[in-house]
Design a protein around this motif. Structure first.
Motif, PDB file in Angstrom:
ATOM      1  N   MET A   1     -16.161  -7.592  12.403  1.00  0.00           N
ATOM      2  CA  MET A   1     -16.910  -6.350  12.336  1.00  0.00           C
ATOM      3  C   MET A   1     -16.224  -5.236  13.134  1.00  0.00           C
ATOM      4  SD  MET A   1     -20.763  -7.819  12.766  1.00  0.00           S
ATOM      5  CE  MET A   1     -21.809  -6.724  11.858  1.00  0.00           C
ATOM      6  N   LEU A   2     -15.708  -5.604  14.308  1.00  0.00           N
ATOM      7  CA  LEU A   2     -15.028  -4.589  15.117  1.00  0.00           C
ATOM      8  C   LEU A   2     -13.729  -4.130  14.475  1.00  0.00           C
ATOM      9  CD1 LEU A   2     -15.586  -6.040  18.698  1.00  0.00           C
ATOM     10  CD2 LEU A   2     -16.634  -4.002  17.719  1.00  0.00           C
ATOM     11  N   ILE A   3     -13.052  -5.038  13.786  1.00  0.00           N
ATOM     12  CA  ILE A   3     -11.803  -4.676  13.120  1.00  0.00           C
ATOM     13  C   ILE A   3     -12.070  -3.665  12.003  1.00  0.00           C
ATOM     14  CG2 ILE A   3      -9.937  -5.586  11.672  1.00  0.00           C
ATOM     15  CD1 ILE A   3     -10.115  -8.160  13.367  1.00  0.00           C
ATOM     16  N   VAL A   4     -13.155  -3.847  11.289  1.00  0.00           N
ATOM     17  CA  VAL A   4     -13.510  -2.923  10.210  1.00  0.00           C
ATOM     18  C   VAL A   4     -14.063  -1.610  10.778  1.00  0.00           C
ATOM     19  CG1 VAL A   4     -15.024  -2.622   8.200  1.00  0.00           C
ATOM     20  CG2 VAL A   4     -13.918  -4.817   8.611  1.00  0.00           C
ATOM     21  N   ALA A   5     -14.686  -1.671  11.957  1.00  0.00           N
ATOM     22  CA  ALA A   5     -15.317  -0.479  12.525  1.00  0.00           C
ATOM     23  C   ALA A   5     -14.307   0.593  12.913  1.00  0.00           C
ATOM     24  CB  ALA A   5     -16.159  -0.862  13.745  1.00  0.00           C
ATOM     25  N   ALA A   6     -13.141   0.202  13.420  1.00  0.00           N
ATOM     26  CA  ALA A   6     -12.156   1.199  13.878  1.00  0.00           C
ATOM     27  C   ALA A   6     -11.704   2.132  12.750  1.00  0.00           C
ATOM     28  CB  ALA A   6     -10.972   0.507  14.539  1.00  0.00           C
ATOM     29  N   PRO A   7     -11.252   1.596  11.606  1.00  0.00           N
ATOM     30  CA  PRO A   7     -10.871   2.526  10.539  1.00  0.00           C
ATOM     31  C   PRO A   7     -12.051   3.316   9.971  1.00  0.00           C
ATOM     32  CG  PRO A   7     -10.240   0.266   9.963  1.00  0.00           C
ATOM     33  CD  PRO A   7     -10.909   0.241  11.279  1.00  0.00           C
ATOM     34  N   LEU A   8     -13.243   2.715   9.966  1.00  0.00           N
ATOM     35  CA  LEU A   8     -14.410   3.446   9.459  1.00  0.00           C
ATOM     36  C   LEU A   8     -14.817   4.575  10.400  1.00  0.00           C
ATOM     37  CD1 LEU A   8     -16.670   0.768   7.767  1.00  0.00           C
ATOM     38  CD2 LEU A   8     -15.367   2.598   6.718  1.00  0.00           C
ATOM     39  N   LEU A   9     -14.633   4.384  11.702  1.00  0.00           N
ATOM     40  CA  LEU A   9     -14.891   5.481  12.633  1.00  0.00           C
ATOM     41  C   LEU A   9     -13.908   6.626  12.397  1.00  0.00           C
ATOM     42  CD1 LEU A   9     -15.655   3.540  15.930  1.00  0.00           C
ATOM     43  CD2 LEU A   9     -17.200   5.103  14.741  1.00  0.00           C
ATOM     44  N   PHE A  10     -12.671   6.270  12.124  1.00  0.00           N
ATOM     45  CA  PHE A  10     -11.662   7.296  11.809  1.00  0.00           C
ATOM     46  C   PHE A  10     -12.057   8.028  10.527  1.00  0.00           C
ATOM     47  CE2 PHE A  10      -7.585   8.684  10.026  1.00  0.00           C
ATOM     48  CZ  PHE A  10      -7.100   9.415  11.095  1.00  0.00           C
ATOM     49  N   LEU A  11     -12.507   7.271   9.522  1.00  0.00           N
ATOM     50  CA  LEU A  11     -12.930   7.870   8.257  1.00  0.00           C
ATOM     51  C   LEU A  11     -14.185   8.725   8.448  1.00  0.00           C
ATOM     52  CD1 LEU A  11     -12.403   7.916   5.158  1.00  0.00           C
ATOM     53  CD2 LEU A  11     -13.969   5.978   5.003  1.00  0.00           C
ATOM     54  N   TYR A  12     -15.099   8.252   9.284  1.00  0.00           N
ATOM     55  CA  TYR A  12     -16.340   8.991   9.541  1.00  0.00           C
ATOM     56  C   TYR A  12     -16.050  10.354  10.168  1.00  0.00           C
ATOM     57  CZ  TYR A  12     -20.844  10.178  11.633  1.00  0.00           C
ATOM     58  OH  TYR A  12     -21.995  10.822  12.011  1.00  0.00           O
ATOM     59  N   ASN A  13     -15.006  10.434  10.965  1.00  0.00           N
ATOM     60  CA  ASN A  13     -14.635  11.704  11.580  1.00  0.00           C
ATOM     61  C   ASN A  13     -14.361  12.764  10.526  1.00  0.00           C
ATOM     62  OD1 ASN A  13     -13.925  13.562  13.559  1.00  0.00           O
ATOM     63  ND2 ASN A  13     -11.830  12.818  13.685  1.00  0.00           N
ATOM     64  N   TYR A  14     -13.860  12.366   9.368  1.00  0.00           N
ATOM     65  CA  TYR A  14     -13.536  13.328   8.310  1.00  0.00           C
ATOM     66  C   TYR A  14     -14.591  13.398   7.214  1.00  0.00           C
ATOM     67  CZ  TYR A  14      -9.146  13.460  10.720  1.00  0.00           C
ATOM     68  OH  TYR A  14      -8.202  13.612  11.698  1.00  0.00           O
ATOM     69  N   VAL A  15     -15.130  12.260   6.801  1.00  0.00           N
ATOM     70  CA  VAL A  15     -16.115  12.228   5.715  1.00  0.00           C
ATOM     71  C   VAL A  15     -17.473  12.738   6.188  1.00  0.00           C
ATOM     72  CG1 VAL A  15     -17.347  10.687   4.124  1.00  0.00           C
ATOM     73  CG2 VAL A  15     -14.917  10.360   4.549  1.00  0.00           C
ATOM     74  N   GLY A  16     -17.815  12.489   7.438  1.00  0.00           N
ATOM     75  CA  GLY A  16     -19.117  12.890   7.958  1.00  0.00           C
ATOM     76  C   GLY A  16     -19.330  14.390   7.977  1.00  0.00           C
ATOM     77  N   GLN A  17     -18.263  15.147   7.874  1.00  0.00           N
ATOM     78  CA  GLN A  17     -18.368  16.607   7.892  1.00  0.00           C
ATOM     79  C   GLN A  17     -18.706  17.184   6.520  1.00  0.00           C
ATOM     80  OE1 GLN A  17     -14.613  17.888   9.434  1.00  0.00           O
ATOM     81  NE2 GLN A  17     -14.850  16.737  11.328  1.00  0.00           N
ATOM     82  N   ASN A  18     -18.731  16.331   5.488  1.00  0.00           N
ATOM     83  CA  ASN A  18     -18.960  16.803   4.121  1.00  0.00           C
ATOM     84  C   ASN A  18     -20.420  17.064   3.799  1.00  0.00           C
ATOM     85  OD1 ASN A  18     -16.233  16.654   3.695  1.00  0.00           O
ATOM     86  ND2 ASN A  18     -16.324  14.665   2.687  1.00  0.00           N
ATOM     87  N   GLY A  19     -21.322  16.547   4.584  1.00  0.00           N
ATOM     88  CA  GLY A  19     -22.740  16.758   4.309  1.00  0.00           C
ATOM     89  C   GLY A  19     -23.584  15.754   5.060  1.00  0.00           C
ATOM     90  N   ILE A  20     -24.875  16.000   5.045  1.00  0.00           N
ATOM     91  CA  ILE A  20     -25.787  15.140   5.798  1.00  0.00           C
ATOM     92  C   ILE A  20     -25.890  13.746   5.195  1.00  0.00           C
ATOM     93  CG2 ILE A  20     -27.893  15.862   4.635  1.00  0.00           C
ATOM     94  CD1 ILE A  20     -28.219  15.665   8.210  1.00  0.00           C
ATOM     95  N   GLY A  21     -25.837  13.643   3.876  1.00  0.00           N
ATOM     96  CA  GLY A  21     -25.956  12.330   3.226  1.00  0.00           C
ATOM     97  C   GLY A  21     -24.807  11.408   3.584  1.00  0.00           C
ATOM     98  N   SER A  22     -23.596  11.896   3.472  1.00  0.00           N
ATOM     99  CA  SER A  22     -22.433  11.066   3.807  1.00  0.00           C
ATOM    100  C   SER A  22     -22.401  10.747   5.296  1.00  0.00           C
ATOM    101  CB  SER A  22     -21.139  11.740   3.373  1.00  0.00           C
ATOM    102  OG  SER A  22     -20.960  12.963   4.052  1.00  0.00           O
ATOM    103  N   SER A  23     -22.851  11.703   6.102  1.00  0.00           N
ATOM    104  CA  SER A  23     -22.885  11.477   7.548  1.00  0.00           C
ATOM    105  C   SER A  23     -23.874  10.374   7.912  1.00  0.00           C
ATOM    106  CB  SER A  23     -23.250  12.767   8.273  1.00  0.00           C
ATOM    107  OG  SER A  23     -23.272  12.558   9.662  1.00  0.00           O
ATOM    108  N   VAL A  24     -25.045  10.375   7.289  1.00  0.00           N
ATOM    109  CA  VAL A  24     -26.064   9.359   7.569  1.00  0.00           C
ATOM    110  C   VAL A  24     -25.583   7.982   7.132  1.00  0.00           C
ATOM    111  CG1 VAL A  24     -28.379   8.569   6.902  1.00  0.00           C
ATOM    112  CG2 VAL A  24     -28.014  10.941   7.556  1.00  0.00           C
ATOM    113  N   VAL A  25     -25.004   7.902   5.944  1.00  0.00           N
ATOM    114  CA  VAL A  25     -24.511   6.617   5.434  1.00  0.00           C
ATOM    115  C   VAL A  25     -23.416   6.064   6.339  1.00  0.00           C
ATOM    116  CG1 VAL A  25     -23.268   5.522   3.524  1.00  0.00           C
ATOM    117  CG2 VAL A  25     -25.183   7.044   3.049  1.00  0.00           C
TER     118      VAL A  25
END
Length: 139
Positions: A1-25
């Motif tokens: 889980m931690l191995i998958v979390a690192a790249p997803l946190l990196f992705l969240y930094n960019y995808v989360g700025q696209n809107g509230i829905g993507s940020s919540v997910v």
């Protein structure tokens, strides 16, 4: 889980700025991936200590050890927001890099334990914690 979390946190930094829905997910997914190992570790360590011969039958000692484990995790939960508050004036990208670094450090610190667990699961570790000799493989 931690191995998958690192790249997803990196992705969240960019995808989360696209809107509230993507940020919540992304927040729900990243939160589950980061908090899941914490819950598993505290539960597994408490269960392992509960079966240790020095704590057997002493519920007060077991509860003290469990409280120390939970308290240590709470220190980390308190330091994270403190560091985020200190780092945020330099930019939110740096906050995400701090979170990713903490995640990678957790993976590094847990890698030895994971390796031992995999070896024990495969039956390659003797009772003393070392690898068995060729004589022990024959018996």
């Amino acid at each position: 889980m931690l191995i998958v979390a690192a790249p997803l946190l990196f992705l969240y930094n960019y995808v989360g700025q696209n809107g509230i829905g993507s940020s919540v997910v992304m927040l729900i997914i990243c939160g589950a991936l980061v908090n899941g190992p914490y819950a598993l570790i505290t539960t597994a360590v408490s269960a392992d200590l509960g079966t240790h011969k020095s704590l057997r039958g002493n519920s007060k000692a077991l509860s003290t050890v469990t409280a120390i484990i939970d308290g240590t995790g709470s220190i980390g939960a308190a330091l994270g927001p403190l560091l985020a508050g200190l780092i945020s004036p330099t930019g939110w990208n740096n906050v995400f890099y701090m979170l990713i670094s903490a995640d990678v450090l957790a993976c590094v610190f847990l890698s030895r334990l994971v390796y031992k667990e995999i070896q024990a699961w495969r039956g390659c570790v003797n009772r003393n914690g070392g690898t068995p000799s060729w004589k022990e493989h024959l018996t």
